[in-house]
Every structure is written in structure tokens, then in C-alpha cells.
Scaffold this motif. Structure first.
Motif, PDB file in Angstrom:
ATOM      1  N   THR A   1      -7.079  -8.014 108.361  1.00 19.99           N
ATOM      2  CA  THR A   1      -7.240  -8.969 109.455  1.00 19.99           C
ATOM      3  C   THR A   1      -6.084  -8.778 110.415  1.00 19.99           C
ATOM      4  OG1 THR A   1      -6.040 -10.652 108.206  1.00 19.99           O
ATOM      5  CG2 THR A   1      -8.434 -10.650 108.032  1.00 19.99           C
TER       6      THR A   1
ATOM      7  N   HIS B   1      -8.719  -5.381 117.583  1.00 20.01           N
ATOM      8  CA  HIS B   1      -9.480  -6.632 117.568  1.00 20.01           C
ATOM      9  C   HIS B   1     -10.319  -6.764 116.303  1.00 20.01           C
ATOM     10  CE1 HIS B   1     -11.313 -10.190 119.181  1.00 20.01           C
ATOM     11  NE2 HIS B   1     -12.535  -9.664 119.122  1.00 20.01           N
ATOM     12  N   VAL B   2     -10.987  -5.700 115.932  1.00 22.65           N
ATOM     13  CA  VAL B   2     -11.792  -5.681 114.716  1.00 22.65           C
ATOM     14  C   VAL B   2     -11.354  -4.475 113.903  1.00 22.65           C
ATOM     15  CG1 VAL B   2     -14.114  -5.602 113.723  1.00 22.65           C
ATOM     16  CG2 VAL B   2     -13.752  -6.722 115.930  1.00 22.65           C
TER      17      VAL B   2
ATOM     18  N   VAL C   1     -17.282  -8.309 111.684  1.00 21.34           N
ATOM     19  CA  VAL C   1     -17.012  -9.591 112.335  1.00 21.34           C
ATOM     20  C   VAL C   1     -17.419 -10.736 111.412  1.00 21.34           C
ATOM     21  CG1 VAL C   1     -17.739 -11.127 114.211  1.00 21.34           C
ATOM     22  CG2 VAL C   1     -17.092  -8.767 114.711  1.00 21.34           C
TER      23      VAL C   1
ATOM     24  N   THR D   1     -10.800  -9.286 125.003  1.00 22.11           N
ATOM     25  CA  THR D   1     -10.941  -9.868 123.663  1.00 22.11           C
ATOM     26  C   THR D   1      -9.586 -10.430 123.236  1.00 22.11           C
ATOM     27  OG1 THR D   1     -10.614  -7.632 122.793  1.00 22.11           O
ATOM     28  CG2 THR D   1     -12.877  -8.453 122.885  1.00 22.11           C
TER      29      THR D   1
ATOM     30  N   TYR E   1      -8.956 -15.840 119.594  1.00 17.89           N
ATOM     31  CA  TYR E   1      -9.445 -14.736 118.774  1.00 17.89           C
ATOM     32  C   TYR E   1     -10.826 -15.037 118.192  1.00 17.89           C
ATOM     33  CZ  TYR E   1      -9.673 -11.232 115.062  1.00 17.89           C
ATOM     34  OH  TYR E   1     -10.074 -10.214 114.241  1.00 17.89           O
TER      35      TYR E   1
ATOM     36  N   LEU F   1     -14.904 -13.713 110.175  1.00 18.70           N
ATOM     37  CA  LEU F   1     -15.170 -15.127 110.416  1.00 18.70           C
ATOM     38  C   LEU F   1     -15.175 -15.908 109.100  1.00 18.70           C
ATOM     39  CD1 LEU F   1     -17.938 -14.824 113.164  1.00 18.70           C
ATOM     40  CD2 LEU F   1     -15.587 -15.619 113.486  1.00 18.70           C
TER      41      LEU F   1
ATOM     42  N   ARG G   1     -20.116 -10.899 118.325  1.00 19.51           N
ATOM     43  CA  ARG G   1     -21.215 -11.092 117.370  1.00 19.51           C
ATOM     44  C   ARG G   1     -22.520 -11.413 118.080  1.00 19.51           C
ATOM     45  NH1 ARG G   1     -24.732 -10.825 114.472  1.00 19.51           N
ATOM     46  NH2 ARG G   1     -24.847 -11.178 112.201  1.00 19.51           N
TER      47      ARG G   1
ATOM     48  N   SER H   1     -13.415 -14.743 120.789  1.00 26.63           N
ATOM     49  CA  SER H   1     -13.687 -13.340 121.109  1.00 26.63           C
ATOM     50  C   SER H   1     -14.569 -12.690 120.055  1.00 26.63           C
ATOM     51  CB  SER H   1     -12.366 -12.561 121.215  1.00 26.63           C
ATOM     52  OG  SER H   1     -11.547 -13.057 122.252  1.00 26.63           O
ATOM     53  N   LEU H   2     -14.310 -13.006 118.781  1.00 26.69           N
ATOM     54  CA  LEU H   2     -15.165 -12.472 117.723  1.00 26.69           C
ATOM     55  C   LEU H   2     -16.602 -12.966 117.882  1.00 26.69           C
ATOM     56  CD1 LEU H   2     -13.056 -12.742 114.433  1.00 26.69           C
ATOM     57  CD2 LEU H   2     -13.594 -10.680 115.733  1.00 26.69           C
TER      58      LEU H   2
END
Length: 351
Positions: free
Chosen positions: A220, A214-215, A267, A188, A237, A271, A245, A240-241
Motif C-alpha cells: 500500500t 498510486h496503485v 484497487v 490521482t 487517495y 479499498l 474503479r 482517487s481510487l
């Protein structure tokens, strides 16, 4: 007193699911306050000394090791019983204590193969932040770059021995057995190029994601903050998100913050945040602001909606670099154009 928002940082063992335990370890003098290390024990019971795995390792400082020893004690184990570390990325609060405990006790350490260059860079330099200084200069923040250079000159260099290579380089899709569980490593990139998350689909009451940085549920993550930084970190990034999802939803086990019930929900919020930021930055370029530094001064930062000059020096650097990362995305989306001027500063213009 710890507010409800920071209750997760209390150094107390939390059993997330049978055989999965959250161990918050302290990060003194760091705004993040703590990092979650997850202990995996077989059969949902106390630690089996032949199969005790930790996801991430913490920062190699006495305060962290003392808390780790106490929390492992609650599982009937001690640091020397850890057989393996699965590390999400190379930052000191995740990697350095794993290496220190390997030296002391012989545990094996596994890390994403994409982190190899950053490890090499940090071992070869006093700070490993030259890429960030160059990024500030490119962003038109030469004065801030000078401040950072002066700060780095006084900063203590990270111990080289805490950034030795791992025993195992992990790749995307690699299947792992840990603490009696079946995990899959997923690349990720974004926070760092070699960042990994670990997918656990073996939990009876729902699949889980060991998400590293990452999450994160409350903040953020910084983008591309690594010794071997390269352009395009935010592009990677966001991709990867989107990939996470598109997969089934999972319980979120973050490195900083409390456990949350839905990866998808967070996520989606991330976004939306980045889409809003892209629109704000496009509007700033349309108004005639040409550099990332100028635009960062026009934006508001953190939940407190602070101006750039109200942030601490380190966070001002991150803000300018994040603005520049968003500008790279806008160029890729053909919403703006950019070119370097005679001084090497990236100038951004409306299409």
C-alpha cells in the motif's frame, strides 16, 4: 538470490506490449529495491530517436544511470536519445534522474501541476521533511519526532539542482502524444497531491494504466509523503481510487512491482485494506486510545504483522502518519471527533 516475489527487480528489459518496455532501475539501500521506468517507442519497434519517451525517470545515481544506459541499449538507444519524460510525481526515485538527464542531454520533463509547491519546498529546505516532523508532534509522537530530527541532521541534503522545475506542468485530462501513442494524464492525489497516472487506450490487446505509486501490486503506498504535505491526504487517495474503479479496467503498469492484469482487482484489495484499517482504528478509539501514536502502537504493520517498535525508524514515522491520516477520514465520516490539546496534540474521542 532474488525471490520470486522480487523477480521484477532484476535489471532486465521486459516488453509489456508492442512499443511499451519496462526498465527496472535499482534503488540501493531502499526497501523498494527498484523503480520501473517505462520506455515508449513508436510502431512497436526499437527506439526512434525523434520520439523516445520515458514514463518516470529513476533516481539520479550512477547505479541507476548505468542500468538505464544498458537497457536502453537493448532498444538501440541511449540516454541522450530520450526526448521527453512524463513523471508521475516528485519523489526522488521518479523525478531526479529525469532532471539530471535534461541537464546532460536536453530532454523535456513534464510533471503534474499539483507538485509545484513541493518542488519549491524541497529547494528551500535541507530535507523537505519538516511537515512530517510536525505531523509526528501533532500525532503525540514527540520522542519519535526528535529521533527523526536527529536523523535528518546527519542526512545528506538532496541536490537542489535535481529538483528544478519541469519544462511542462500537466493538468487533469490533458491529452498527450508519446512514443506514437495517445495518453491522457489523470490527477490521482493521495500519495502526493500532484500525483498523475497516464491512461493508454491505444494498445490492441487491452488498455493500460501507467500507475506510478498510486496503485502498487504488493504494497500500500505511503499517504501524503511530500514536502508540502497537507491534511486530508487519505481522503483524497480513497477518492482517487474510487474514480479509477469507476472507469473501465486496465492492465496495471506500476512503478514498483510486476505488471498485473487488472487495475480493478488491486484497487478492490486496497479499498478493503483501508476499510479494515478504519475499523481497527475506530475500535482503538472506542477502547480509550486518543492519539495516533498510541493507536499505531496497538496495530500490526506490513505483511509480517510487526509491532511498531519492530519497524525501522523511517517506517515507524510512516506508520504513525498513516494512522493519523486514517483518523482524519474517520472524523470526516463522523465516526470519531478530534480536538487539539494545550500542547497541540490531536486527541481523538468516540462520537
Amino acid at each position: 538470490m532474488i525471490s520470486d516475489r522480487h523477480a521484477w527487480t532484476r535489471p532486465e528489459l521486459e516488453t509489456v506490449a508492442p512499443g511499451v518496455h519496462r526498465l527496472p532501475l535499482p534503488l540501493p539501500s531502499d526497501a523498494l529495491r527498484a523503480v520501473n521506468v517505462y520506455a515508449l517507442t513508436p510502431d512497436g519497434g526499437s527506439a526512434d530517436r525523434d520520439d523516445l519517451t520515458l514514463v518516470d525517470g529513476g533516481w539520479a545515481i550512477d547505479a541507476s544511470r548505468d542500468v538505464l544506459r544498458r537497457l536502453l541499449g537493448d532498444l538501440g538507444a541511449e540516454p541522450g536519445d530520450v526526448r521527453r519524460f512524463l513523471v508521475t510525481h516528485v519523489h526522488r526515485d521518479h523525478y531526479s534522474q529525469a532532471i539530471a538527464l535534461r541537464r546532460a542531454h536536453g530532454a523535456r520533463v513534464a510533471l503534474g501541476a499539483g507538485e509545484a509547491e513541493s518542488l519549491q519546498e524541497v529547494r528551500g529546505r535541507d530535507t523537505g521533511m519538516q511537515a512530517q516532523v510536525a505531523g509526528l508532534q501533532r500525532a503525540g509522537a514527540a520522542d519519535l519526532a526528535e529521533v527523526i530530527l536527529a536523523w535528518l541532521a546527519d542526512a545528506e541534503a538532496p541536490p537542489v539542482e535535481d529538483f528544478a522545475d519541469p519544462d511542462e506542468w500537466l493538468v487533469d485530462g490533458q491529452e498527450l502524444r508519446a512514443g506514437g501513442r495517445s495518453l491522457v494524464a489523470r490527477e490521482t492525489p493521495g500519495h502526493t497531491r500532484g500525483h498523475l497516472v497516464f491512461v493508454d487506450g491505444t494498445v490492441a490487446d487491452g488498455p493500460m494504466l501507467f500507475a506510478g505509486d498510486h496503485v502498487l501490486p504488493h504494497i500500500t503506498p505511503s499517504i501524503g509523503f511530500e514536502p508540502a504535505a497537507r491534511p486530508g491526504a487519505l481522503i483524497r487517495y480513497l477518492s482517487s481510487l474510487a474514480a479509477l474503479r469507476a472507469e473501465p479496467d486496465r492492465v496495471l503498469l506500476p512503478a514498483h512491482g510486476p505488471v498485473a492484469p487488472s487495475v480493478h482487482a488491486r484497487v478492490d484489495e486496497l479499498l478493503v485494506h483501508h476499510d479494515r484499517r478504519l475499523d481497527e482504528i475506530t475500535a482503538a478509539v472506542d477502547k480509550g486510545m486518543t492519539t495516533a501514536a498510541e493507536i499505531a502502537e496497538a496495530l500490526r504493520w506490513t505483511r509480517r504483522e510487526l509491532r511498531l517498535d519492530e519497524l525501522e525508524t523511517f517506517n515507524r514515522m510512516l506508520a504513525v502518519l498513516e494512522t493519523d491520516a486514517h483518523l482524519e477520514v474517520l472524523v470526516a465520516q463522523e465516526r470519531i471527533t478530534r480536538a487539539a490539546d494545550a500542547d497541540g496534540v490531536a486527541r481523538n474521542q468516540p462520537v
